[in-house]
Design a protein around this motif. Structure first.
Motif, PDB file in Angstrom:
ATOM      1  N   LYS A 158       0.821  -1.204   0.000  1.00 56.16           N
ATOM      2  CA  LYS A 158       0.000   0.000   0.000  1.00 56.16           C
ATOM      3  C   LYS A 158       0.864   1.267   0.000  1.00 56.16           C
ATOM      4  O   LYS A 158       0.582   2.226  -0.706  1.00 56.16           O
ATOM      5  N   HIS A 159       1.946   1.253   0.782  1.00 61.01           N
ATOM      6  CA  HIS A 159       2.763   2.458   0.897  1.00 61.01           C
ATOM      7  C   HIS A 159       3.993   2.437  -0.006  1.00 61.01           C
ATOM      8  O   HIS A 159       4.781   3.383   0.007  1.00 61.01           O
ATOM      9  N   GLY A 160       4.136   1.356  -0.764  1.00 60.78           N
ATOM     10  CA  GLY A 160       5.274   1.276  -1.673  1.00 60.78           C
ATOM     11  C   GLY A 160       6.612   1.285  -0.960  1.00 60.78           C
ATOM     12  O   GLY A 160       7.581   1.869  -1.436  1.00 60.78           O
ATOM     13  N   LEU A 161       6.662   0.626   0.198  1.00 60.84           N
ATOM     14  CA  LEU A 161       7.912   0.569   0.966  1.00 60.84           C
ATOM     15  C   LEU A 161       8.237  -0.884   1.301  1.00 60.84           C
ATOM     16  O   LEU A 161       7.344  -1.663   1.622  1.00 60.84           O
ATOM     17  N   THR A 162       9.508  -1.227   1.212  1.00 59.79           N
ATOM     18  CA  THR A 162       9.905  -2.575   1.613  1.00 59.79           C
ATOM     19  C   THR A 162       9.851  -2.678   3.134  1.00 59.79           C
ATOM     20  O   THR A 162      10.347  -1.802   3.841  1.00 59.79           O
ATOM     21  N   ILE A 163       9.215  -3.741   3.607  1.00 63.27           N
ATOM     22  CA  ILE A 163       9.190  -3.978   5.055  1.00 63.27           C
ATOM     23  C   ILE A 163       9.688  -5.394   5.300  1.00 63.27           C
ATOM     24  O   ILE A 163       9.057  -6.367   4.876  1.00 63.27           O
ATOM     25  N   ASN A 188      15.394  11.313   4.800  1.00 60.20           N
ATOM     26  CA  ASN A 188      15.765  12.633   4.277  1.00 60.20           C
ATOM     27  C   ASN A 188      14.839  13.079   3.155  1.00 60.20           C
ATOM     28  O   ASN A 188      14.838  14.238   2.766  1.00 60.20           O
ATOM     29  N   ASN A 189      14.105  12.129   2.618  1.00 64.36           N
ATOM     30  CA  ASN A 189      13.116  12.441   1.597  1.00 64.36           C
ATOM     31  C   ASN A 189      11.771  12.639   2.296  1.00 64.36           C
ATOM     32  O   ASN A 189      11.162  11.680   2.764  1.00 64.36           O
ATOM     33  N   PRO A 190      11.307  13.892   2.411  1.00 66.66           N
ATOM     34  CA  PRO A 190      10.130  14.185   3.242  1.00 66.66           C
ATOM     35  C   PRO A 190       8.893  13.385   2.842  1.00 66.66           C
ATOM     36  O   PRO A 190       8.133  12.928   3.700  1.00 66.66           O
ATOM     37  N   GLU A 191       8.721  13.209   1.536  1.00 69.44           N
ATOM     38  CA  GLU A 191       7.539  12.479   1.065  1.00 69.44           C
ATOM     39  C   GLU A 191       7.620  11.011   1.507  1.00 69.44           C
ATOM     40  O   GLU A 191       6.646  10.430   1.976  1.00 69.44           O
ATOM     41  N   GLU A 192       8.817  10.447   1.402  1.00 67.25           N
ATOM     42  CA  GLU A 192       8.993   9.045   1.791  1.00 67.25           C
ATOM     43  C   GLU A 192       8.891   8.884   3.308  1.00 67.25           C
ATOM     44  O   GLU A 192       8.339   7.904   3.808  1.00 67.25           O
ATOM     45  N   ALA A 193       9.408   9.891   4.031  1.00 71.04           N
ATOM     46  CA  ALA A 193       9.327   9.855   5.488  1.00 71.04           C
ATOM     47  C   ALA A 193       7.858   9.819   5.919  1.00 71.04           C
ATOM     48  O   ALA A 193       7.464   9.067   6.812  1.00 71.04           O
ATOM     49  N   GLU A 194       7.058  10.630   5.249  1.00 69.09           N
ATOM     50  CA  GLU A 194       5.622  10.686   5.526  1.00 69.09           C
ATOM     51  C   GLU A 194       4.984   9.302   5.320  1.00 69.09           C
ATOM     52  O   GLU A 194       4.265   8.799   6.178  1.00 69.09           O
ATOM     53  N   ARG A 195       5.316   8.701   4.166  1.00 68.31           N
ATOM     54  CA  ARG A 195       4.774   7.366   3.884  1.00 68.31           C
ATOM     55  C   ARG A 195       5.225   6.358   4.942  1.00 68.31           C
ATOM     56  O   ARG A 195       4.458   5.506   5.385  1.00 68.31           O
ATOM     57  N   ALA A 196       6.495   6.458   5.344  1.00 71.52           N
ATOM     58  CA  ALA A 196       7.044   5.510   6.323  1.00 71.52           C
ATOM     59  C   ALA A 196       6.293   5.617   7.651  1.00 71.52           C
ATOM     60  O   ALA A 196       5.970   4.609   8.280  1.00 71.52           O
ATOM     61  N   HIS A 197       5.999   6.859   8.050  1.00 68.01           N
ATOM     62  CA  HIS A 197       5.295   7.022   9.320  1.00 68.01           C
ATOM     63  C   HIS A 197       3.848   6.530   9.224  1.00 68.01           C
ATOM     64  O   HIS A 197       3.323   5.947  10.180  1.00 68.01           O
ATOM     65  N   HIS A 198       3.235   6.717   8.050  1.00 71.41           N
ATOM     66  CA  HIS A 198       1.890   6.147   7.861  1.00 71.41           C
ATOM     67  C   HIS A 198       1.945   4.626   7.917  1.00 71.41           C
ATOM     68  O   HIS A 198       1.056   3.979   8.482  1.00 71.41           O
ATOM     69  N   ALA A 199       2.985   4.057   7.330  1.00 69.56           N
ATOM     70  CA  ALA A 199       3.130   2.597   7.358  1.00 69.56           C
ATOM     71  C   ALA A 199       3.277   2.118   8.803  1.00 69.56           C
ATOM     72  O   ALA A 199       2.672   1.108   9.198  1.00 69.56           O
ATOM     73  N   ALA A 200       4.047   2.864   9.595  1.00 67.65           N
ATOM     74  CA  ALA A 200       4.210   2.492  11.002  1.00 67.65           C
ATOM     75  C   ALA A 200       2.869   2.553  11.725  1.00 67.65           C
ATOM     76  O   ALA A 200       2.515   1.649  12.492  1.00 67.65           O
ATOM     77  N   ASP A 201       2.090   3.605  11.449  1.00 65.94           N
ATOM     78  CA  ASP A 201       0.751   3.715  12.043  1.00 65.94           C
ATOM     79  C   ASP A 201      -0.077   2.480  11.712  1.00 65.94           C
ATOM     80  O   ASP A 201      -0.745   1.899  12.571  1.00 65.94           O
ATOM     81  N   ASP A 202      -0.024   2.097  10.429  1.00 65.96           N
ATOM     82  CA  ASP A 202      -0.823   0.950   9.988  1.00 65.96           C
ATOM     83  C   ASP A 202      -0.368  -0.353  10.649  1.00 65.96           C
ATOM     84  O   ASP A 202      -1.180  -1.235  10.932  1.00 65.96           O
TER      85      ASP A 202
END
Lengths: 408, 462
Positions: free
Chosen positions: B366-371, B391-405
């Motif tokens: 969903k977030h396009g991040l490897t976990i 360091n990439n603000p957009e990716e950081a945002e996605r990462a934190h949403h992934a953590a929330d999920d």
């Protein structure tokens, strides 16, 4: 150094230290943290300082320079680090950065760097010591340690005469490729403080090849470590040109070897030098590495127990652990040293800058050496030998410190 | 800020050398091993390093008098910001309190000060053939005061439990400097409230643990290692579950997914069979080799029924080290895949392990991040690692949403936010979801009665 180059240096250091996830594994292996256990002494602390400096959270100060200067560059932290963060390299970069910010390197290192750059001074051996003393660098040679103390002749005297060495072994069985042109790299520390050992190295190498010896300048490590990066790069280029025509460059100093092998990395971004530097670094071998390759057999047996102290820049800097041990085993009575690869506190000029800290690091080394019952502690780095000779003196003659060339 | 007069008092208690307030030293005690950013720094106003419980008590009395925040710290190896002095004040570093005070062989108990490193305590007991089982991954540097305060777990938790399971009693300095001793050597003890358990896992918010009494067990005589490869993560989980149901309890049961294995393969320049989707590494222990062999046989039978692809029993210590190397290098191998890694620590009912991993994979897509997922299959505690570039603000945002999920997924399957790292700063945003209003309120009232001025590790947990 211009501003952009400075910023690049800091960015390079930052690239390293952002890999630190502050787990603290390094706290348990740092020889300095072992007795001065505040966070700034640890690799983690130094990495954090570097990162905060690069991210604008800390401003450069004298206090910061003294913190990053208080490091042995022994790489024990790198070795234990799960992410293999090169704290030693980051410290070298940050020292340079802070030195430039502070308006240049201190007078002591300028003098030291000057001596090391002037080959004539280094070459004069004992005379160079006098010059060094005149420049108030006398502490480089503690206890007025005379070079001859480390010659084979003295060694024989100390251990019940020639019998201690047993019968000379058969002539070296090494079969070097006849085509290979092998050169000896004259290290400043070896030349200045241990000329007899350096001569022994050349004798040994001479049995394996028609050895080339040239008036090479310093490897540049002292300059690099203390904020004289420009000098370091100039020396590197000089050496690269000087040895362009040889196939193998052998050094009997762990720190020289570790530095020479990294010329390629340090000049990787310089298109004019990149390829030549990489080729140069590919030709460098430590003495023990070379001797193992050519199948050298020690010239004599040694009738007393000997042990080996791993120079940081040999064991971690170059991954050379087995070769010196195999050579010493072949002399007869090798015993392993506990924490053999733990820094002795020499660390280039660290022992001059921080004598008390170096003494504390050395005390542990001395105790470990005494526990082995060895009569000789052997190593392959002049800075280590200076330290180990201090330990030998402090032990009241329980053991001697010698360069490996004087034992094999 | 602490005024000069008060600083002088702290210096008088611990000695000048151990009361640090230079800019660089304060910065050195501003962080831990969590992803709480270094900058802007959470500097303490002063670092105070006491040597004795009496000194801790004296420091607390003064801090209480002046309302100065105090954040206890051991080796700062925590993963959630527990020892970060969020509100300034004092960083109370207990790392000089390194005495192992008593090893009571008859009662099989050991008393140690807060600053003793976990590995040192283990070795001290092991020398007498006694076993201190809690083994957090950070055991080489972590200190037992922190282990108690965070109720640290470890790989052997599946069979031997977590730190709290071994705490028999504590010495705690309260917010006002009062020293209390809880529990004791009596195995059965129901005299009053179980205050020992109250302080275990309290993250330094209720009192300063200065000393702990632990029970020990006899050291297992032999240990073995088994590595199993499976064609799916489910099969690996199923095997571990079946083993436990059949009362074959391994000392450790670690599982790794394909992403994690690939990371290790890349680092070691080795390849695994492409059919392999998960790897389980088991530690077995027992009376003698025959007992281990018998266990291995039963494990093999269960694993075969679950469709194991490879089954390898280590034949020597070297082989055992080699098999464990996969797990030991896992964390850094995974970290090397990306500039940053947000390592989480959710814990779920064992049976929900496959389900939560499935959900994590969906979150990854969903977030396009490897976990990468690895963890303690035996106890349902897993460490999903979100690989990203902060360091990439957009990716950081996605990462934190992934953590929330991920936290939402853990709660949805009946799990919880943290298995062994604590809440600290980094998981605060999720605490109400996990505990509910009433749960948090009750904890706050406990906090209020023990630390009315709110000076102990303020800003943590909620």
């Amino acid at each position: 150094m211009n501003k952009t180059a400075d910023e690049q240096l800091l960015l390079k250091a930052k690239d390293q230290v952002v890999q630190c996830d502050r787990c603290g594994t390094c706290l348990t292996v740092c020889p300095l943290f072992a007795f001065r256990d505040t966070e700034r002494v640890s690799a983690r602390g130094k990495n954090a300082i570097t990162r905060a400096l690069a991210e604008g959270g800390l401003r450069p100060t004298d206090e910061m320079l003294s913190a990053v200067d208080f490091c042995l560059l022994c790489q024990a932290c790198v070795d234990s680090c799960p992410n293999k963060v090169r704290t030693d390299e980051a410290m070298i970069d940050v020292r340079q950065y802070l030195t430039d910010k502070a308006g240049g390197v201190g007078i002591k290192y300028k003098l030291l760097g000057g001596v090391m750059k002037r080959k004539a001074l280094v070459k004069m051996g004992a005379a160079a010591l006098a010059a060094a003393r005149a420049l108030r660098l006398g502490k480089l040679v503690p206890f007025g340690m005379a070079p001859e103390e480390f010659t084979r002749a003295k060694f024989l005297e100390a251990f019940a005469g020639p019998a201690a060495l047993g019968r000379p072994a058969a002539p070296g069985s090494a079969v070097p490729s006849p085509a290979a042109k092998v050169a000896y790299f004259r290290g400043c520390g070896m030349e200045m403080m241990f000329p007899a050992a350096a001569a022994a190295t050349r004798d040994i190498l001479g049995t394996t090849t028609a050895l080339i010896v040239r008036d090479n300048p310093c490897c540049g490590m002292p300059h690099l470590a203390h904020g004289l990066r420009g000098d370091f790069l100039a020396l590197a280029k000089e050496n690269i040109d000087l040895f362009a025509d040889v196939d193998i460059i052998v050094t009997d100093c762990g720190s020289c070897g570790g530095t020479l092998k990294r010329f390629g990395a340090y000049l990787a971004a310089d298109p004019a030098w990149r390829d030549k530097a990489a080729a140069f670094s590919g030709k460098v071998m430590d003495l023990t590495e070379y001797l193992a390759k050519v199948g050298y057999q020690p010239r004599a047996k040694v009738d007393v127990p000997v042990t080996w102290h791993d120079p940081c820049h040999l064991v971690r800097g170059q991954g050379i652990r087995q070769q010196p041990r195999e050579l010493l085993k072949a002399t007869g009575k090798f015993v392993e040293l506990k924490e053999a690869d733990r820094c002795c506190g020499g660390a280039g000029s660290f022992h001059i800058d921080y004598p008390d800290a170096a003494a504390q690091v050395l005390a542990r080394k001395q105790a470990n050496i005494e526990k082995t019952g060895a009569a000789i502690v052997v190593s392959g780095c002049p800075s280590c030998l200076v330290q180990l000779a201090k330990a030998a003196a402090a032990s009241g003659g329980k053991f001697k410190a010698m360069h490996i060339s004087q034992v094999i | 800020m602490i005024n000069a007069e008060v600083k002088k008092k702290f210096r008088a208690i611990v000695g000048d050398e151990y009361a640090l307030d230079s800019d660089l030293d304060r910065f050195g005690y501003s962080y831990d091993s969590s992803f709480v950013p270094l900058v802007p720094a959470n500097n303490p106003d002063m670092v105070v390093r006491p040597l004795t419980t009496e000194q801790v008590a004296a420091v607390m009395a003064i801090a209480d008098e002046h309302g100065i925040p105090v954040t206890p710290r051991g080796a700062a190896s925590g993963r959630t910001g527990g020892s970060v002095p969020l509100m300034g004040g004092i960083s109370l570093s207990l790392d000089r309190m390194t005495n192992i005070l008593e090893l009571d062989e008859k009662n099989m108990m050991v008393t140690a000060e807060a600053g003793v490193r976990t590995i040192d305590l283990y070795n001290h007991c092991a020398a007498k053939n006694l076993f201190f089982p809690p083994d957090p991954a950070s055991w080489k540097m972590s200190t037992i005061g922190g282990n108690v305060a965070e109720n640290a777990g470890g790989m052997r938790a599946v069979k031997y439990g977590v730190t709290g399971d071994y705490v028999m009693g504590l010495q705690v300095v309260l917010a006002d400097g009062t020293v209390v001793n809880t529990g004791g050597k009596a195995v059965k003890n129901v005299t009053g409230y179980d205050l020992t358990s109250l302080f275990v896992g309290s993250e330094g918010t209720l009192g300063i643990v200065t000393r702990a009494l632990f029970k020990l067990i006899p050291m297992p005589k032999t240990r073995g290692t088994i590595r199993l490869m499976f064609g799916s993560l489910d099969a690996g989980c199923e095997t571990v579950n079946r083993l436990l149901q059949e009362n074959i309890v391994p000392a450790a049961a670690e599982i790794m997914d394909k992403t994690s294995l690939d990371a290790v393969a890349r680092k070691r320049s080795a390849a695994f069979d492409p059919a392999v989707e998960s790897c389980v590494i088991l530690e077995t222990d027992g009376e003698d080799q025959a007992a281990l062999d018998a266990q291995a046989k039963r494990i093999a039978a269960v694993a075969r029924e679950c469709g194991v692809l490879e089954f390898q029993v280590a034949q020597s210590q070297a082989e055992s080290d080699e098999l464990w190397a996969i797990r030991r290098t896992m964390s850094s191998a995974v970290a090397a895949l990306a500039p940053n890694r947000i390592g989480e620590d959710i814990s779920v009912p064992r049976s929900a392990f496959p389900e939560v991993v499935k959900r994590i994979k969906a979150i990854s897509e969903k977030h396009g991040l490897t976990i990468a997922v690895f963890g303690h299959a035996g106890d349902g505690n897993l460490h999903p690692s979100i690989l990203c570039d902060l360091n990439n603000p957009e990716e950081a945002e996605r990462a934190h949403h992934a953590a929330d999920d991920i936290f939402a997924a853990a709660l949805a399957v009946g799990g919880t936010l943290s298995g062994e790292h604590g809440i600290g700063i980094t998981k605060k945003p999720y605490i109400y979801k996990a505990l509910g209003e009433a749960g948090v309120k009750l904890m706050q009232s406990v906090k209020q009665s023990l630390d009315p001025k709110g000076i102990l590790n303020p800003g943590k947990i909620w």
